[in-house]
Design a protein around this motif. Structure first.
Motif, PDB file in Angstrom:
ATOM      1  N   TRP A 126     -43.979  29.681  13.569  1.00 32.28           N
ATOM      2  CA  TRP A 126     -43.322  30.011  14.834  1.00 32.28           C
ATOM      3  C   TRP A 126     -43.510  28.881  15.843  1.00 32.28           C
ATOM      4  CZ3 TRP A 126     -40.370  34.386  15.081  1.00 32.28           C
ATOM      5  CH2 TRP A 126     -39.743  34.634  16.299  1.00 32.28           C
ATOM      6  N   ASP A 127     -44.622  28.215  15.785  1.00 30.18           N
ATOM      7  CA  ASP A 127     -44.825  27.051  16.647  1.00 30.18           C
ATOM      8  C   ASP A 127     -43.799  25.964  16.359  1.00 30.18           C
ATOM      9  OD1 ASP A 127     -46.968  28.175  17.970  1.00 30.18           O
ATOM     10  OD2 ASP A 127     -48.435  27.398  16.544  1.00 30.18           O
ATOM     11  N   PHE A 128     -43.494  25.751  15.075  1.00 32.32           N
ATOM     12  CA  PHE A 128     -42.478  24.765  14.728  1.00 32.32           C
ATOM     13  C   PHE A 128     -41.096  25.197  15.217  1.00 32.32           C
ATOM     14  CE2 PHE A 128     -45.541  23.477  11.309  1.00 32.32           C
ATOM     15  CZ  PHE A 128     -45.732  22.189  11.780  1.00 32.32           C
ATOM     16  N   LEU A 129     -40.797  26.481  15.178  1.00 30.90           N
ATOM     17  CA  LEU A 129     -39.509  26.968  15.697  1.00 30.90           C
ATOM     18  C   LEU A 129     -39.403  26.714  17.200  1.00 30.90           C
ATOM     19  CD1 LEU A 129     -39.076  30.394  13.817  1.00 30.90           C
ATOM     20  CD2 LEU A 129     -37.874  28.249  13.386  1.00 30.90           C
ATOM     21  N   ILE A 130     -40.503  26.928  17.913  1.00 30.40           N
ATOM     22  CA  ILE A 130     -40.503  26.670  19.358  1.00 30.40           C
ATOM     23  C   ILE A 130     -40.231  25.194  19.640  1.00 30.40           C
ATOM     24  CG2 ILE A 130     -41.964  26.633  21.420  1.00 30.40           C
ATOM     25  CD1 ILE A 130     -41.063  29.389  20.790  1.00 30.40           C
ATOM     26  N   LEU A 131     -40.886  24.308  18.884  1.00 35.40           N
ATOM     27  CA  LEU A 131     -40.730  22.876  19.129  1.00 35.40           C
ATOM     28  C   LEU A 131     -39.343  22.373  18.733  1.00 35.40           C
ATOM     29  CD1 LEU A 131     -44.214  21.574  17.916  1.00 35.40           C
ATOM     30  CD2 LEU A 131     -43.443  21.915  20.261  1.00 35.40           C
ATOM     31  N   PHE A 132     -38.786  22.897  17.660  1.00 36.36           N
ATOM     32  CA  PHE A 132     -37.517  22.389  17.157  1.00 36.36           C
ATOM     33  C   PHE A 132     -36.306  23.005  17.853  1.00 36.36           C
ATOM     34  CE2 PHE A 132     -39.714  21.494  12.886  1.00 36.36           C
ATOM     35  CZ  PHE A 132     -40.141  20.269  13.362  1.00 36.36           C
ATOM     36  N   PHE A 133     -36.469  24.168  18.466  1.00 37.66           N
ATOM     37  CA  PHE A 133     -35.326  24.814  19.112  1.00 37.66           C
ATOM     38  C   PHE A 133     -35.465  24.840  20.630  1.00 37.66           C
ATOM     39  CE2 PHE A 133     -33.091  28.535  20.797  1.00 37.66           C
ATOM     40  CZ  PHE A 133     -31.808  28.275  20.349  1.00 37.66           C
ATOM     41  N   CYS A 134     -36.580  25.351  21.130  1.00 36.70           N
ATOM     42  CA  CYS A 134     -36.726  25.540  22.579  1.00 36.70           C
ATOM     43  C   CYS A 134     -36.942  24.214  23.315  1.00 36.70           C
ATOM     44  CB  CYS A 134     -37.883  26.492  22.877  1.00 36.70           C
ATOM     45  SG  CYS A 134     -37.662  28.150  22.206  1.00 36.70           S
ATOM     46  N   LEU A 135     -37.737  23.318  22.736  1.00 35.18           N
ATOM     47  CA  LEU A 135     -38.023  22.054  23.419  1.00 35.18           C
ATOM     48  C   LEU A 135     -36.768  21.220  23.673  1.00 35.18           C
ATOM     49  CD1 LEU A 135     -40.096  20.124  24.600  1.00 35.18           C
ATOM     50  CD2 LEU A 135     -40.509  19.228  22.298  1.00 35.18           C
ATOM     51  N   PRO A 136     -35.860  21.024  22.702  1.00 31.75           N
ATOM     52  CA  PRO A 136     -34.628  20.271  23.009  1.00 31.75           C
ATOM     53  C   PRO A 136     -33.764  20.939  24.068  1.00 31.75           C
ATOM     54  CG  PRO A 136     -34.973  20.390  20.645  1.00 31.75           C
ATOM     55  CD  PRO A 136     -35.953  21.325  21.255  1.00 31.75           C
ATOM     56  N   VAL A 137     -33.726  22.265  24.068  1.00 26.58           N
ATOM     57  CA  VAL A 137     -32.916  22.964  25.074  1.00 26.58           C
ATOM     58  C   VAL A 137     -33.475  22.729  26.475  1.00 26.58           C
ATOM     59  CG1 VAL A 137     -32.194  25.247  25.875  1.00 26.58           C
ATOM     60  CG2 VAL A 137     -32.111  24.705  23.447  1.00 26.58           C
ATOM     61  N   VAL A 138     -34.787  22.795  26.621  1.00 28.79           N
ATOM     62  CA  VAL A 138     -35.404  22.583  27.930  1.00 28.79           C
ATOM     63  C   VAL A 138     -35.222  21.144  28.392  1.00 28.79           C
ATOM     64  CG1 VAL A 138     -37.607  22.602  29.168  1.00 28.79           C
ATOM     65  CG2 VAL A 138     -37.066  24.451  27.581  1.00 28.79           C
ATOM     66  N   ILE A 139     -35.397  20.183  27.493  1.00 27.44           N
ATOM     67  CA  ILE A 139     -35.218  18.774  27.861  1.00 27.44           C
ATOM     68  C   ILE A 139     -33.773  18.505  28.257  1.00 27.44           C
ATOM     69  CG2 ILE A 139     -35.280  16.414  26.976  1.00 27.44           C
ATOM     70  CD1 ILE A 139     -37.669  17.185  25.293  1.00 27.44           C
ATOM     71  N   PHE A 140     -32.832  19.044  27.504  1.00 30.73           N
ATOM     72  CA  PHE A 140     -31.412  18.857  27.830  1.00 30.73           C
ATOM     73  C   PHE A 140     -31.085  19.448  29.199  1.00 30.73           C
ATOM     74  CE2 PHE A 140     -26.977  20.182  27.762  1.00 30.73           C
ATOM     75  CZ  PHE A 140     -26.332  19.036  27.324  1.00 30.73           C
ATOM     76  N   ASN A 141     -31.662  20.600  29.505  1.00 34.00           N
ATOM     77  CA  ASN A 141     -31.397  21.233  30.792  1.00 34.00           C
ATOM     78  C   ASN A 141     -31.980  20.415  31.946  1.00 34.00           C
ATOM     79  OD1 ASN A 141     -30.670  23.402  32.631  1.00 34.00           O
ATOM     80  ND2 ASN A 141     -32.842  23.912  32.670  1.00 34.00           N
ATOM     81  N   GLU A 142     -33.166  19.836  31.755  1.00 30.75           N
ATOM     82  CA  GLU A 142     -33.775  19.054  32.825  1.00 30.75           C
ATOM     83  C   GLU A 142     -33.033  17.750  33.067  1.00 30.75           C
ATOM     84  OE1 GLU A 142     -36.166  19.943  34.893  1.00 30.75           O
ATOM     85  OE2 GLU A 142     -36.134  21.902  33.922  1.00 30.75           O
ATOM     86  N   ILE A 143     -32.427  17.196  32.027  1.00 29.76           N
ATOM     87  CA  ILE A 143     -31.727  15.918  32.181  1.00 29.76           C
ATOM     88  C   ILE A 143     -30.330  16.113  32.753  1.00 29.76           C
ATOM     89  CG2 ILE A 143     -30.770  13.940  30.928  1.00 29.76           C
ATOM     90  CD1 ILE A 143     -33.113  14.144  29.016  1.00 29.76           C
ATOM     91  N   THR A 144     -29.593  17.067  32.212  1.00 30.20           N
ATOM     92  CA  THR A 144     -28.182  17.241  32.601  1.00 30.20           C
ATOM     93  C   THR A 144     -27.952  18.354  33.611  1.00 30.20           C
ATOM     94  OG1 THR A 144     -27.778  18.780  30.769  1.00 30.20           O
ATOM     95  CG2 THR A 144     -27.505  16.423  30.313  1.00 30.20           C
ATOM     96  N   LYS A 145     -28.973  19.179  33.874  1.00 27.70           N
ATOM     97  CA  LYS A 145     -28.839  20.332  34.769  1.00 27.70           C
ATOM     98  C   LYS A 145     -27.795  21.327  34.272  1.00 27.70           C
ATOM     99  CE  LYS A 145     -31.946  18.702  37.480  1.00 27.70           C
ATOM    100  NZ  LYS A 145     -33.294  19.317  37.486  1.00 27.70           N
ATOM    101  N   ARG A 146     -27.587  21.329  32.970  1.00 30.13           N
ATOM    102  CA  ARG A 146     -26.682  22.288  32.342  1.00 30.13           C
ATOM    103  C   ARG A 146     -27.390  22.880  31.126  1.00 30.13           C
ATOM    104  NH1 ARG A 146     -21.665  22.193  34.403  1.00 30.13           N
ATOM    105  NH2 ARG A 146     -20.909  23.451  32.660  1.00 30.13           N
ATOM    106  N   ARG A 147     -27.097  24.147  30.855  1.00 24.31           N
ATOM    107  CA  ARG A 147     -27.767  24.845  29.778  1.00 24.31           C
ATOM    108  C   ARG A 147     -27.047  24.588  28.462  1.00 24.31           C
ATOM    109  NH1 ARG A 147     -32.807  26.496  30.505  1.00 24.31           N
ATOM    110  NH2 ARG A 147     -32.474  27.743  28.639  1.00 24.31           N
ATOM    111  N   LEU A 148     -27.800  24.097  27.488  1.00 20.17           N
ATOM    112  CA  LEU A 148     -27.272  23.932  26.147  1.00 20.17           C
ATOM    113  C   LEU A 148     -27.079  25.313  25.512  1.00 20.17           C
ATOM    114  CD1 LEU A 148     -26.573  21.748  24.013  1.00 20.17           C
ATOM    115  CD2 LEU A 148     -28.910  21.991  23.165  1.00 20.17           C
ATOM    116  N   LEU A 149     -25.896  25.563  24.972  1.00 20.25           N
ATOM    117  CA  LEU A 149     -25.501  26.849  24.389  1.00 20.25           C
ATOM    118  C   LEU A 149     -25.288  27.937  25.434  1.00 20.25           C
ATOM    119  CD1 LEU A 149     -27.832  27.028  21.258  1.00 20.25           C
ATOM    120  CD2 LEU A 149     -25.509  26.137  21.401  1.00 20.25           C
TER     121      LEU A 149
END
Length: 305
Positions: A1-24
């Motif tokens: 589950w830790d790997f799922l958090i890193l591979f799915f949630c982390l890119p979404v949060v980084i994308f949101n902080e950079i572009t100010k738009r929510r991925l998906l």
């Protein structure tokens, strides 16, 4: 589950902080909190299960010859932990939704996730989600913070008490050293979990009582800090487990090397893999309370037997 958090949630949060738009879009606003809360539940109930296992190892009449636990039993425990954690996190899917805000300075439209139940929900479900939102802070603090820490501390104290009174003569033996090593592993996992979840609980309490006086930028910063500590916990926990639990780390490295080298069918590699497998099984028999297999008694030559 830790790997799922890193591979799915982390890119979404980084994308949101950079572009100010929510991925998906709205899907990520619901899935990311659901997976993050499920991660807390999986870690909480796993630590409780490990504490119970250590207690059984300490109270077993013959700790060094405990019966091997069947694979079906282990899978059943994991299924209960994962399904239970996901079930308790279902309200997170109904609690969050996507919102938009226009910056008064730059005029740029930013997307963010807000904790607000949808008004389209049925009345009964809406009231339940609203009740969950009001009790969310204390539910976090009681179930996902106090429960694993207090449970682990209690199991460790009882285990040490039993080992100090009933099995003091077994100290210094190889089995006793391995049991102490396992206890230290569980304590280390609990310490990492406690340190990484403390800021989130503190922020939840502060936000609950001071949110009207705090700006949106401050709330976003606190939320980002909480997610950073969650990602840090998910990154450190597997590494810590692989380093402290030597048979698991050795099996993981053997599997990685086997995948990289292609597992050639030559006899040398097969003999090496057989030797490494035998060593792993012999060492893992200590860490997972499996009894060492004693060789069959040798028959004397020249006797009727």
């Amino acid at each position: 589950w830790d790997f799922l958090i890193l591979f799915f949630c982390l890119p979404v949060v980084i994308f949101n902080e950079i572009t100010k738009r929510r991925l998906l879009g709205d899907v990520s606003c619901r899935i990311v909190p659901f997976m993050e809360v499920s991660s807390l539940g999986v870690t909480t109930f796993s630590l409780c299960a490990l504490g119970i296992d250590r207690f059984h190892a300490a109270t077993s009449p013959q700790a060094s010859t405990r019966p091997i636990e069947q694979c079906q039993s282990i899978i059943a425990k994991l299924a209960v932990i994962w399904v239970g954690s996901m079930t308790l996190s279902v309200p997170e899917i109904l609690l969050w939704q996507l919102a938009q805000d226009t910056s008064p300075v730059s005029g740029v439209v930013t997307e963010y996730c807000t904790m607000k139940p949808s008004s389209n929900l049925p009345e009964s479900i809406y009231s339940l989600v609203l009740t969950y939102q009001n009790a969310r802070m204390w539910w976090y603090f009681g179930c996902y913070f106090c429960l694993p820490i207090l449970f682990t501390i209690s199991c460790q104290l009882v285990t040490r008490r039993i080992r100090g009174t009933a099995k003091s003569d077994c100290r210094g033996t190889k089995h006793g050293q391995c049991e102490s090593h396992l206890n230290c592993t569980i304590i280390a996992l609990t310490i990492i979990y406690g340190l990484c979840t403390t800021p989130e609980n503190v922020c939840n309490i502060v936000v609950a009582y001071m949110s009207p006086d705090m700006s949106k930028q401050t709330l976003d910063l606190l939320n980002l800090i909480n997610q950073f500590f969650l990602f840090f916990k998910c990154s450190v926990t597997p590494v810590l487990l692989l380093c402290l639990c030597r048979p698991l780390g050795q099996a993981f490295m053997d599997c990685c090397c086997c995948c990289c080298e292609g597992c050639g069918p030559d006899t040398t590699s097969s003999e090496d893999s057989a030797d490494s497998k035998l060593k792993t099984e012999m060492s893992s028999s200590i860490f997972f309370d499996k009894p060492r297999e004693t060789p069959p008694p040798l028959l004397a030559l020249g006797t009727p037997c």
